[in-house]
Scaffold this motif. Structure first.
Motif, PDB file in Angstrom:
ATOM      1  N   ILE A 133       0.943  -1.174   0.118  1.00  0.00           N
ATOM      2  CA  ILE A 133       0.057  -0.003   0.024  1.00  0.00           C
ATOM      3  C   ILE A 133       0.754   1.038  -0.023  1.00  0.00           C
ATOM      4  O   ILE A 133       0.505   2.320  -0.681  1.00  0.00           O
ATOM      5  CB  ILE A 133      -1.048   0.119   1.244  1.00  0.00           C
ATOM      6  CG1 ILE A 133      -1.892  -1.353   1.296  1.00  0.00           C
ATOM      7  CG2 ILE A 133      -1.774   1.390   1.292  1.00  0.00           C
ATOM      8  CD1 ILE A 133      -2.506  -1.472   2.315  1.00  0.00           C
ATOM      9  N   GLN A 134       1.888   1.145   0.803  1.00  0.00           N
ATOM     10  CA  GLN A 134       2.661   2.398   1.047  1.00  0.00           C
ATOM     11  C   GLN A 134       3.496   2.706  -0.392  1.00  0.00           C
ATOM     12  O   GLN A 134       3.669   3.671  -0.739  1.00  0.00           O
ATOM     13  CB  GLN A 134       3.703   2.144   2.135  1.00  0.00           C
ATOM     14  CG  GLN A 134       4.738   3.361   2.225  1.00  0.00           C
ATOM     15  CD  GLN A 134       5.782   3.086   3.425  1.00  0.00           C
ATOM     16  OE1 GLN A 134       5.756   2.162   4.027  1.00  0.00           O
ATOM     17  NE2 GLN A 134       6.518   4.071   3.836  1.00  0.00           N
ATOM     18  N   GLU A 135       4.072   1.383  -0.962  1.00  0.00           N
ATOM     19  CA  GLU A 135       4.431   1.705  -2.182  1.00  0.00           C
ATOM     20  C   GLU A 135       3.834   2.241  -3.357  1.00  0.00           C
ATOM     21  O   GLU A 135       3.935   3.294  -4.250  1.00  0.00           O
ATOM     22  CB  GLU A 135       5.131   0.437  -2.833  1.00  0.00           C
ATOM     23  CG  GLU A 135       5.701   0.178  -4.168  1.00  0.00           C
ATOM     24  CD  GLU A 135       6.012  -1.275  -4.362  1.00  0.00           C
ATOM     25  OE1 GLU A 135       5.255  -1.768  -5.477  1.00  0.00           O
ATOM     26  OE2 GLU A 135       6.790  -1.734  -3.908  1.00  0.00           O
ATOM     27  N   CYS A 136       2.358   1.848  -3.238  1.00  0.00           N
ATOM     28  CA  CYS A 136       1.457   2.590  -4.454  1.00  0.00           C
ATOM     29  C   CYS A 136       1.295   3.911  -4.052  1.00  0.00           C
ATOM     30  O   CYS A 136       1.010   4.730  -4.970  1.00  0.00           O
ATOM     31  CB  CYS A 136      -0.009   1.833  -4.151  1.00  0.00           C
ATOM     32  SG  CYS A 136       0.087  -0.141  -4.837  1.00  0.00           S
ATOM     33  N   GLU A 137       1.159   4.184  -2.644  1.00  0.00           N
ATOM     34  CA  GLU A 137       0.805   5.644  -2.322  1.00  0.00           C
ATOM     35  C   GLU A 137       2.168   6.527  -2.824  1.00  0.00           C
ATOM     36  O   GLU A 137       1.951   7.560  -3.421  1.00  0.00           O
ATOM     37  CB  GLU A 137       0.625   5.983  -0.942  1.00  0.00           C
ATOM     38  CG  GLU A 137      -1.006   5.512  -0.602  1.00  0.00           C
ATOM     39  CD  GLU A 137      -1.751   6.700  -0.794  1.00  0.00           C
ATOM     40  OE1 GLU A 137      -1.214   7.983  -1.313  1.00  0.00           O
ATOM     41  OE2 GLU A 137      -3.053   6.542  -0.726  1.00  0.00           O
ATOM     42  N   GLU A 138       3.308   6.056  -2.511  1.00  0.00           N
ATOM     43  CA  GLU A 138       4.515   6.738  -2.926  1.00  0.00           C
ATOM     44  C   GLU A 138       4.743   6.892  -4.370  1.00  0.00           C
ATOM     45  O   GLU A 138       5.335   7.919  -4.885  1.00  0.00           O
ATOM     46  CB  GLU A 138       5.734   5.858  -2.143  1.00  0.00           C
ATOM     47  CG  GLU A 138       5.743   6.302  -0.684  1.00  0.00           C
ATOM     48  CD  GLU A 138       6.885   5.668  -0.125  1.00  0.00           C
ATOM     49  OE1 GLU A 138       7.473   4.882  -0.728  1.00  0.00           O
ATOM     50  OE2 GLU A 138       7.016   5.888   1.132  1.00  0.00           O
ATOM     51  N   GLN A 139       4.090   5.924  -5.212  1.00  0.00           N
ATOM     52  CA  GLN A 139       4.197   6.043  -6.554  1.00  0.00           C
ATOM     53  C   GLN A 139       3.127   6.990  -7.047  1.00  0.00           C
ATOM     54  O   GLN A 139       3.123   7.232  -8.423  1.00  0.00           O
ATOM     55  CB  GLN A 139       3.937   4.725  -7.185  1.00  0.00           C
ATOM     56  CG  GLN A 139       5.205   3.912  -7.119  1.00  0.00           C
ATOM     57  CD  GLN A 139       4.800   2.191  -7.402  1.00  0.00           C
ATOM     58  OE1 GLN A 139       3.762   1.826  -7.835  1.00  0.00           O
ATOM     59  NE2 GLN A 139       5.785   1.348  -7.390  1.00  0.00           N
ATOM     60  N   GLY A 140       2.164   7.511  -6.213  1.00  0.00           N
ATOM     61  CA  GLY A 140       1.326   8.497  -6.623  1.00  0.00           C
ATOM     62  C   GLY A 140      -0.085   8.033  -7.235  1.00  0.00           C
ATOM     63  O   GLY A 140      -0.614   8.420  -7.873  1.00  0.00           O
ATOM     64  N   LEU A 141      -0.030   6.579  -6.995  1.00  0.00           N
ATOM     65  CA  LEU A 141      -1.419   5.904  -7.685  1.00  0.00           C
ATOM     66  C   LEU A 141      -2.749   6.529  -6.685  1.00  0.00           C
ATOM     67  O   LEU A 141      -2.572   6.754  -5.693  1.00  0.00           O
ATOM     68  CB  LEU A 141      -1.362   4.604  -7.244  1.00  0.00           C
ATOM     69  CG  LEU A 141      -0.375   3.418  -7.941  1.00  0.00           C
ATOM     70  CD1 LEU A 141      -0.561   2.062  -8.065  1.00  0.00           C
ATOM     71  CD2 LEU A 141      -0.446   3.993  -9.472  1.00  0.00           C
ATOM     72  N   THR A 146      -4.792   1.903  -6.030  1.00  0.00           N
ATOM     73  CA  THR A 146      -4.145   1.100  -5.242  1.00  0.00           C
ATOM     74  C   THR A 146      -4.745   0.201  -4.596  1.00  0.00           C
ATOM     75  O   THR A 146      -4.255  -0.990  -4.240  1.00  0.00           O
ATOM     76  CB  THR A 146      -3.749   2.303  -3.834  1.00  0.00           C
ATOM     77  OG1 THR A 146      -3.048   3.495  -4.305  1.00  0.00           O
ATOM     78  CG2 THR A 146      -3.154   1.799  -2.542  1.00  0.00           C
ATOM     79  N   VAL A 147      -6.100   0.261  -4.383  1.00  0.00           N
ATOM     80  CA  VAL A 147      -6.982  -0.777  -3.657  1.00  0.00           C
ATOM     81  C   VAL A 147      -6.689  -1.871  -4.625  1.00  0.00           C
ATOM     82  O   VAL A 147      -6.717  -3.217  -4.304  1.00  0.00           O
ATOM     83  CB  VAL A 147      -8.616  -0.113  -3.697  1.00  0.00           C
ATOM     84  CG1 VAL A 147      -9.451  -1.600  -3.293  1.00  0.00           C
ATOM     85  CG2 VAL A 147      -8.619   0.441  -2.369  1.00  0.00           C
ATOM     86  N   SER A 148      -7.079  -1.683  -5.939  1.00  0.00           N
ATOM     87  CA  SER A 148      -6.922  -2.571  -7.291  1.00  0.00           C
ATOM     88  C   SER A 148      -5.619  -3.350  -7.236  1.00  0.00           C
ATOM     89  O   SER A 148      -5.455  -4.661  -7.323  1.00  0.00           O
ATOM     90  CB  SER A 148      -7.465  -2.245  -8.466  1.00  0.00           C
ATOM     91  OG  SER A 148      -7.110  -2.987  -9.478  1.00  0.00           O
TER      92      SER A 148
END
Length: 281
Positions: A133-141, A146-148
């Motif tokens: 989750i943190q990785e997705c957020e840091e990538q700007g998703l 992010t959920v998907s």
């Protein structure tokens, strides 16, 4: 922070995760001989293992209440993600979902998005989901993406474990559908794993812990798909050298983008018991 990640306390947080300011813990609790022990920063693994060994009773666990999750959903963050133990093993997921429903009833959408992930795993399985989750957020998703992405990651995740004994899992009804073992007399150690639904299954067995760990690492290497893009996580209950040896064996067999080892927190300690090892990839 525009977001936060709540992980129930069966998921061990690394030192870096704790320092990031992104994570909060929803603490479960354990009961030994009538004493309630919180699974939080005050948890003393050595004292807990001593208490369990001395007790004639099997320890029990309780999940966080919906009200506790409601409290954790508070704050200025616009996006809140919760990661819980497998819904097949604990009521934590249902509590988190009910807490979400109650929070929305009380506040409306209020510009806040909340999603609860059923890890279909436990321990470092939850840890890895939090990191994803943190990785997705840091990538700007965005929230939905992010959920998907994380739900797809959960589907690809595999959990394996070998324990010195399965008494706590069995006595607390977590091994339904699995034949009982004649393990103790013959020193048979079952190699266990998670099903896609998040229940526990037996993958194999071997005589003695060393052989069981070799069998487990062979199975992980055989089943691993696209491991070079994944993190390898190992949780151990009072057996760091054993964890390091398993990590070494696995890194000889597969390529991963990184690996780490953590101590089991309270709930994982209760179910893994002294000498237990959990591997998630």
């Amino acid at each position: 922070m525009d977001y936060k990640i709540i992980v129930d306390s069966c998921g061990e947080l690394t030192h870096r995760m704790k320092a990031s300011g992104v994570y909060e813990t929803a603490s479960l609790s354990m009961e030994v001989d009538g004493d309630i022990i919180a699974d939080d920063a005050s948890f003393d693994q050595a004292d807990f293992l001593r208490r369990v060994a001395a007790s004639p009773e099997c320890p029990k666990s309780s999940c966080p209440s919906p009200e506790k999750y409601m409290e954790l959903y508070e704050g200025s963050e616009k996006r809140v993600y919760a990661v819980t133990l497998s819904s097949e093993l604990s009521g934590s997921y249902n509590s988190a979902q009910l807490g979400r429903k109650l929070w929305i009833e009380e506040h409306g959408e209020d510009g806040k998005q909340i999603y609860v992930f059923n890890s279909r795993s436990a321990s470092v399985g939850e840890t890895l989901i939090g990191l994803k989750i943190q990785e997705c957020e840091e990538q700007g998703l965005g929230f939905e993406e992010t959920v998907s992405t994380v739900e797809k990651y959960i589907e690809s995740q595999h959990t394996y474990f070998v324990l010195e004994n399965l008494d706590t899992l069995r006595k607390n009804g977590r091994l339904t559908g699995i034949k009982s073992f004649v393990a103790s007399a013959l020193n048979i150690k079952p190699v266990m794993g998670s099903t896609p639904e998040g229940t526990i299954c037996q993958l194999g067995q071997a005589r003695g812990m060393k052989r069981a760990l070799v069998k487990m690492t062979d199975q992980i290497a055989r089943e691993g798909r696209d491991t070079h893009d994944k993190l390898l996580a190992i949780a151990h209950c009072n057996c760091l050298e054993r964890a390091r040896e398993v990590e070494r064996m696995l890194l000889e067999k597969i390529q991963v983008k990184g690996s780490f080892i953590v101590d089991t927190a309270g709930i994982s300690t209760m179910y893994a018991n002294d000498g237990g090892l959990i591997v998630v990839l």
